[in-house]
Design an enzyme around this catalytic site. Structure first.
Site, mmCIF file in Angstrom:
data_model
loop_
_atom_site.group_PDB
_atom_site.id
_atom_site.type_symbol
_atom_site.label_atom_id
_atom_site.label_comp_id
_atom_site.label_asym_id
_atom_site.label_seq_id
_atom_site.Cartn_x
_atom_site.Cartn_y
_atom_site.Cartn_z
ATOM 1 N N ASP A 1 30.663 43.191 54.187
ATOM 2 C CA ASP A 1 31.219 43.053 52.845
ATOM 3 C C ASP A 1 30.774 44.265 52.028
ATOM 4 O O ASP A 1 29.655 44.311 51.533
ATOM 5 C CB ASP A 1 30.711 41.731 52.242
ATOM 6 C CG ASP A 1 31.204 41.510 50.824
ATOM 7 O OD1 ASP A 1 31.754 42.453 50.227
ATOM 8 O OD2 ASP A 1 31.000 40.392 50.311
ATOM 9 N N TYR B 1 30.323 32.523 34.694
ATOM 10 C CA TYR B 1 29.056 31.792 34.703
ATOM 11 C C TYR B 1 28.593 31.481 33.284
ATOM 12 O O TYR B 1 27.534 31.917 32.847
ATOM 13 C CB TYR B 1 27.996 32.568 35.498
ATOM 14 C CG TYR B 1 28.296 32.530 36.981
ATOM 15 C CD1 TYR B 1 27.867 31.459 37.748
ATOM 16 C CD2 TYR B 1 29.063 33.522 37.589
ATOM 17 C CE1 TYR B 1 28.171 31.385 39.102
ATOM 18 C CE2 TYR B 1 29.378 33.454 38.942
ATOM 19 C CZ TYR B 1 28.928 32.384 39.691
ATOM 20 O OH TYR B 1 29.228 32.302 41.015
ATOM 21 N N TYR C 1 25.523 37.574 48.430
ATOM 22 C CA TYR C 1 26.600 37.117 47.543
ATOM 23 C C TYR C 1 27.925 37.623 48.108
ATOM 24 O O TYR C 1 28.068 38.821 48.361
ATOM 25 C CB TYR C 1 26.413 37.621 46.101
ATOM 26 C CG TYR C 1 27.564 37.183 45.221
ATOM 27 C CD1 TYR C 1 27.604 35.883 44.705
ATOM 28 C CD2 TYR C 1 28.649 38.032 44.965
ATOM 29 C CE1 TYR C 1 28.689 35.453 43.948
ATOM 30 C CE2 TYR C 1 29.730 37.608 44.210
ATOM 31 C CZ TYR C 1 29.742 36.316 43.702
ATOM 32 O OH TYR C 1 30.812 35.884 42.962
ATOM 33 N N LYS D 1 36.190 45.682 44.204
ATOM 34 C CA LYS D 1 35.507 46.279 43.046
ATOM 35 C C LYS D 1 35.965 47.711 42.721
ATOM 36 O O LYS D 1 36.981 47.866 42.061
ATOM 37 C CB LYS D 1 33.993 46.159 43.218
ATOM 38 C CG LYS D 1 33.521 44.715 43.005
ATOM 39 C CD LYS D 1 32.046 44.614 42.709
ATOM 40 C CE LYS D 1 31.679 43.273 42.111
ATOM 41 N NZ LYS D 1 31.397 42.234 43.110
#
Ligand SMILES: *Cc1c(COP(=O)(O)O)cnc(C)c1O
Length: 428
Positions: A249, A20, A148, A278
Site C-alpha cells: 500500500d 473522525y 492503516y 493520495k
C-alpha cells in the site's frame, strides 16, 4: 466577510460531518477561502503555511498553473464518461505512465476513486487470483500492527486492531492475521524476532492467507513509524517461499515522499499488487489505482468467473486522470530527489532542539516526513489555535505532531513550520 464566515461555521457545525469527528462539539474549525502555492488563505484574511499537503496529497502546492491547465483543458472536452465499454486517452496515458514508473513486474492498472477502494480492489484481486488457481481457502490477509489501509470494511480489517477500533465492528469485520509491527527501525537490519513472528504465522496459516499487506517502510496514519527496509525485503522472500502474494500500500508513500519514488525501492523489491492514491493527482481530485502483474491479471481473467468483479461508477474519471498525468510529469521533470533531500535536511535541523525537550519520546525524519512523538496525547482543543496564530497549518493526531509539506516549499517556510512545532512541544 466575518458575517459570512460566521454563517458558514454555524451551518458547518449544524449539518456537516468532518473526518473522525463528532456532531455538536466545539472542535476548532477554520474556513478556507482559497489556497495558493504552500499557503492556505482563511476567510478572515490570515494565511497559513501548509505543513500537511492536505493529507500528503498536494505535493506541488495549490492552484498550480500547470495542473489547473490540465484540468481546464480536459473539462472543455468532457468531465466524465462511464468506463464500461468506453475508454479515453487520459486514462490510457496515465496507466501507461504508472506502469512505466512503478517496479517492473507491475503491468496492469485498475482505477478507482479513493485509497480505501484501491485497497479493497487489491484484496479482491488476491482472493480472485487464488480462486482461479483452485485454492479458494486463501481468502485471509496477514499484516503488521500499527498499520492503516483505509476506512471501508475490508481495508479496516487490516488496520491496527486498537486504533482501528475493531471491537466496535466485531460482528462485521473479517478477522485477519496480525503480527507485531517490526521493532527494527529504518536504517537497521531486520531483527530476528520480528522475522520469526512473520515466518511462523505464514508457516502455520499459508493455506488460508491470500496475501501479506503492508505499507512499505513508513506506517503512516497508524502511528508514523519508519521501519527497516531489510524487514520488507525479507517479507518479500518469505511470501515467495510460502506461496503468498505481497500487496504494498503505497498510497501515503508513493510519488517521492520518502525520498524514493516508491518506498518499495528502499528495499529493492517489487510487490505482486500495489496501491497508489493520495499524491497521485497532486491533490487535485480524488483518484487511486491498483496495479498488478501480467501473470496475476491473466490468471484472474482466465479463471472462473473469467472477470474481475469490481467496477466503480466514476472509474478513471478523465479530469482526475488528466491531473494525475500532469502531476507525475511535472514531478519527474523536476529535480525531485535532490529536492526531497533538501527538505529532509532542513526538517531535521529545524526539529533538532525537540530531541531534548521534556515529553518528547522520539524525533524522526525520512524524506519529506518529520515526526515528533510525545509521551502523551496533544490537546486538540488548544493546539490548532496555537498553530494558526503562528501562521501554520499543522494537524497532529494522538501523541504525534508531524510535518509533511508540499515539495515546493522553500527553506524559510520549512523553518517557520519547524519553529511552530518546537514552540508547541515546548509549551506542553
Ligand atoms: C490514506 C490512506 C489510505 C486510504 O485512502 P483514502 O483515499 O482516504 O480512502 C489507505 N492506505 C494508506 C497507507 C493511506 O495513507
Amino acid at each position: 466577510m466575518s458575517k459570512v464566515n460566521g454563517d458558514v461555521l454555524e451551518c458547518d457545525r449544524k449539518y456537516v460531518w468532518h473526518p473522525y469527528s463528532a456532531m455538536g462539539k466545539d472542535d476548532p474549525m477554520f474556513t478556507v477561502e482559497s489556497a495558493e502555492g504552500v499557503r492556505l488563505k482563511l476567510v478572515d484574511g490570515r494565511e497559513l503555511i501548509d505543513g500537511m499537503s492536505s493529507w500528503w496529497c498536494a505535493i506541488h502546492g495549490y492552484n498550480h498553473p500547470v495542473l489547473n491547465a490540465a484540468v481546464e483543458m480536459q473539462l472543455t472536452k468532457m468531465s466524465h464518461v462511464m468506463f464500461g465499454g468506453l475508454t479515453h486517452e487520459p486514462a490510457v496515458r496515465l496507466a501507461q505512465k504508472l506502469v512505466e514508473i512503478t517496479p517492473e513486474p507491475l503491468q496492469t492498472v485498475f482505477f478507482s476513486d479513493s485509497g480505501s477502494v484501491a485497497v479493497e480492489v487489491a484484496m479482491k484481486m488476491a482472493i480472485q487470483y487464488w480462486n482461479a488457481r483452485h485454492l479458494p481457502d486463501k481468502q485471509y490477509f496477514l499484516t503488521i500492527r500499527s498499520g492503516y489501509h483505509g476506512d471501508t470494511f475490508a481495508a479496516m480489517s487490516v488496520c491496527d486492531p486498537v486504533t482501528g477500533m475493531h471491537n466496535l465492528f466485531s460482528n462485521v469485520l473479517i478477522s485477519q492475521y496480525f503480527v507485531d509491527a517490526p521493532i527494527c527501525r529504518y536504517g537497521e537490519a531486520a531483527s530476528e524476532s520480528d522475522m520469526a513472528q512473520m515466518k511462523s504465522c505464514l508457516q502455520e496459516n499459508k493455506q488460508k492467507i491470500a496475501a501479506v499487506i503492508l505499507e512499505p517502510v513508513v506506517q503512516a496514519a497508524g502511528g508514523m513509524r519508519f521501519y527497516s527496509a531489510d524487514y520488507l525485503n525479507q517479507v518479500r522472500q518469505l511470501c515467495n517461499e510460502y506461496g503468498v502474494l505481497l500487496i504494498l500500500d503505497e498510497i501515503a508513500t508513493g510519488f517521492g515522499r520518502t525520498g524514493k519514488l516508491f518506498a518499495s525501492e528502499h528495499a529493492g523489491i517489487s510487490p505482486d499488487i500495489m496501491c497508489v492514491g493520495k499524491a497521485l493527482t497532486g491533490g487535485y481530485m480524488t483518484l487511486a489505482a491498483t496495479l498488478t502483474t501480467a501473470g496475476i491479471s491473466e490468471t484472474i481473467s482466465t479463471g472462473d468467473p473469467g472477470l474481475f468483479m469490481h467496477g466503480p461508477t466514476f472509474m478513471a474519471n478523465p479530469m482526475a486522470c488528466a491531473a494525475a498525468l500532469a502531476s507525475i510529469e511535472m514531478l519527474l521533470s523536476s529535480n525531485w530527489s535532490e529536492n526531497i533531500r533538501r527538505i529532509e535536511k532542513i526538517l531535521a535541523a529545524g526539529l533538532a532542539e525537540c530531541h531534548k525537550m521534556t515529553g518528547v519520546v522520539d524525533v524522526r525524519v525520512l524524506g519529506a516526513i518529520a515526526v515528533v512523538e510525545l509521551d502523551r496525547p496533544v490537546d486538540m482543543m488548544a493546539l490548532p489555535y496555537q498553530f494558526v496564530e503562528q501562521g501554520v497549518w499543522v494537524r497532529p493526531f494522538g501523541r504525534l505532531i508531524y510535518l509533511m509539506p508540499p515539495y515546493v516549499i522553500d527553506d524559510v517556510d520549512i523553518l517557520t513550520l519547524t519553529r511552530a512545532v518546537c514552540n508547541a512541544v515546548q509549551s506542553l
